[in-house]
Design a protein around this motif. Structure first.
Motif, PDB file in Angstrom:
ATOM      1  N   ILE A 162       4.481  -1.187   2.221  1.00  0.00           N
ATOM      2  CA  ILE A 162       3.025  -1.172   2.260  1.00  0.00           C
ATOM      3  C   ILE A 162       2.536  -2.084   1.146  1.00  0.00           C
ATOM      4  CG2 ILE A 162       0.938   0.240   2.128  1.00  0.00           C
ATOM      5  CD1 ILE A 162       2.664   0.969   4.468  1.00  0.00           C
ATOM      6  N   SER A 185      -1.162   6.895   7.539  1.00  0.00           N
ATOM      7  CA  SER A 185       0.071   6.468   8.199  1.00  0.00           C
ATOM      8  C   SER A 185       0.870   7.693   8.630  1.00  0.00           C
ATOM      9  CB  SER A 185       0.932   5.605   7.262  1.00  0.00           C
ATOM     10  OG  SER A 185       1.501   6.398   6.233  1.00  0.00           O
ATOM     11  N   SER A 232      -2.663  -3.125   3.847  1.00  0.00           N
ATOM     12  CA  SER A 232      -3.829  -2.246   3.787  1.00  0.00           C
ATOM     13  C   SER A 232      -4.574  -2.500   2.478  1.00  0.00           C
ATOM     14  CB  SER A 232      -3.405  -0.778   3.859  1.00  0.00           C
ATOM     15  OG  SER A 232      -4.541   0.073   3.802  1.00  0.00           O
ATOM     16  N   THR A 253       3.305  -3.514   6.273  1.00  0.00           N
ATOM     17  CA  THR A 253       1.946  -3.187   6.682  1.00  0.00           C
ATOM     18  C   THR A 253       0.991  -3.542   5.558  1.00  0.00           C
ATOM     19  OG1 THR A 253       2.678  -1.368   8.100  1.00  0.00           O
ATOM     20  CG2 THR A 253       0.379  -1.344   7.393  1.00  0.00           C
ATOM     21  N   THR A 297      -1.162   5.263   2.678  1.00  0.00           N
ATOM     22  CA  THR A 297       0.182   5.744   3.001  1.00  0.00           C
ATOM     23  C   THR A 297       0.192   7.254   3.222  1.00  0.00           C
ATOM     24  OG1 THR A 297       1.123   3.981   1.636  1.00  0.00           O
ATOM     25  CG2 THR A 297       2.578   5.802   2.207  1.00  0.00           C
TER      26      THR A 297
END
Length: 402
Positions: free
Chosen positions: A37, A92, A60, A58, A88
């Motif tokens: 992340i 997620s 974010s 990912t 997270t």
């Protein structure tokens, strides 16, 4: 199998990013599931493993500012990492068994507050020692951030660092934590350096001028990396060996979003011009891994100029590619480069660097033997296999302790 989620602030190209990618690859090789992340990831400025899907990533929080009018970078980094941690935990469905965080510790209290998942924190170096505290305003701004860095770092379940040098600095800086972190040396994935390259040295530096000996510098275009030392030393050497067909290649991590990268790149080019080095120096910005590997395999000596570098992965890369390393005698290179065996550890002066550069130029057989010893040292002490084994034990132990 352990599910491990990495939280990293900016997944670009640099030593910290290389370590995170290698850590993810190491855990994958042990059968674990990994996911990164991050608040920023540019497919045009990243390591290939995060681009081709080898390591899922990912993004974010990229909408959050990196700075406010070019200032408050640390504060913005803290906010972006808090957001990444909140994403997270709440947005997620990854359900990790271990968190791996590095660089910015502000995400740790969020993870510890809202989950029971253990956190492994990799401290590259205390940020408060890298930040400027020169003016009164800077001291006021940094005071709460420095306090938060120490307190949040202390909340990690386990802390590891990149060298014994950093471990000592960690203990001297974060006195309230009261425990010495374990050393987990960064490693090399030898396979990436063993592959054949489609590039040649002449095609990369785009010159038809005959070159007999190549000096190479690889580091980010940041002032703290002391890159001017390599150029000044090369200028001294050039004045002594005027007719020698020598060349210096300056390779730098470069991000046009970072003002310092842009400014320092131009400063170094101006320095080269002022020394009348002309076409004897080539500047490259953020070349691909394949081009960097080509340069390492086709150069003759690495110049590594940072003072008190926390670890420094580049000397390992150079030694594996059988280059002797001339480095500053402080920080991580004291643990990686064997003085007079795999290279030279020097005071950060152009005169001393130039002296060693000249000696290796005039004694090719010694340079070759140093390169051979360097490769053996890396294979013996800094292999991806040993790195993977140690990290696997750390992560598996944390997962069991839940």
């Amino acid at each position: 199998m352990v599910k491990v989620v990495f939280l990293h602030p900016d997944l670009g190209i640099g030593g910290a990013e290389r370590l995170v990618v290698d850590a993810a690859l190491a855990l994958q090789s042990k059968g674990h599931q990994v996911h990164i992340i991050t608040s920023y990831h540019d497919s045009g400025h990243c390591f290939p493993e995060t681009k081709d899907g080898t390591i899922p990533a990912t993004v974010s929080g990229n909408w959050l500012p990196r700075s406010i009018f070019g200032k408050f970078l640390a504060l913005c980094a803290y906010i972006r990492m808090i957001w990444a941690a909140l994403y997270t935990v709440f947005a997620s469905d990854m359900q990790p068994q271990v968190f791996f965080c590095d660089q910015v510790s502000m995400c740790i209290p969020v993870l510890r507050l809202f989950t029971k998942v253990p956190v492994l924190f990799y401290c590259h170096f205390p940020d408060l020692l890298l930040a400027s505290h020169r003016t009164y305003v800077q001291k006021i701004y940094r005071a709460p951030l420095d306090w938060l860095e120490e307190k949040t770092t202390g909340l990690a379940t386990t802390t590891v660092v990149n060298s014994h040098f950093t471990a000592g600095v960690f203990c001297d800086t974060f006195k309230s934590i009261g425990r010495r972190p374990e050393v987990l040396y960064p490693s090399l994935n030898f396979e990436s350096f063993d592959q054949e390259s489609a590039f040649t040295l002449s095609s990369v530096i785009n010159t038809v001028k005959p070159i007999d000996f190549v000096y190479l510098s690889i580091n980010r275009y940041e002032r703290k990396k002391n890159l001017g030392l390599a150029i000044n030393a090369f200028g001294l050497l050039k004045s002594k060996l005027y007719d020698a067909q020598i060349h210096l290649i300056m390779v730098g991590g470069y991000d046009e979003r970072l003002l310092e990268n842009v400014e320092h790149y131009e400063e170094l080019r101006s320095l080269s011009t002022s020394l009348n080095l002309g076409d004897s120096i080539t500047f490259l910005r953020s070349p691909s891994n394949e081009i960097k590997t080509c340069l390492l395999k086709n150069s003759h000596t690495l110049l590594y100029t940072p003072d008190k570098e926390h670890f420094g992965i580049v000397p390992l890369e150079a030694m594996y590619c059988q280059l002797p390393v001339i480095a500053v005698n402080s920080g991580g290179p004291l643990e990686t480069v064997e003085d007079h065996q795999t290279g030279y550890l020097c005071h950060p002066t152009a005169e001393e660097f130039a002296e060693r550069m000249q000696y290796l130029y005039e004694n090719r057989n010694i340079a070759t033997k140093m390169g051979e010893r360097g490769r053996h040292r890396v294979i013996q002490h800094f292999s991806f296999k040993s790195f993977s084994h140690q990290l696997n034990e750390l992560v598996s132990g944390l997962a069991v302790s839940r």
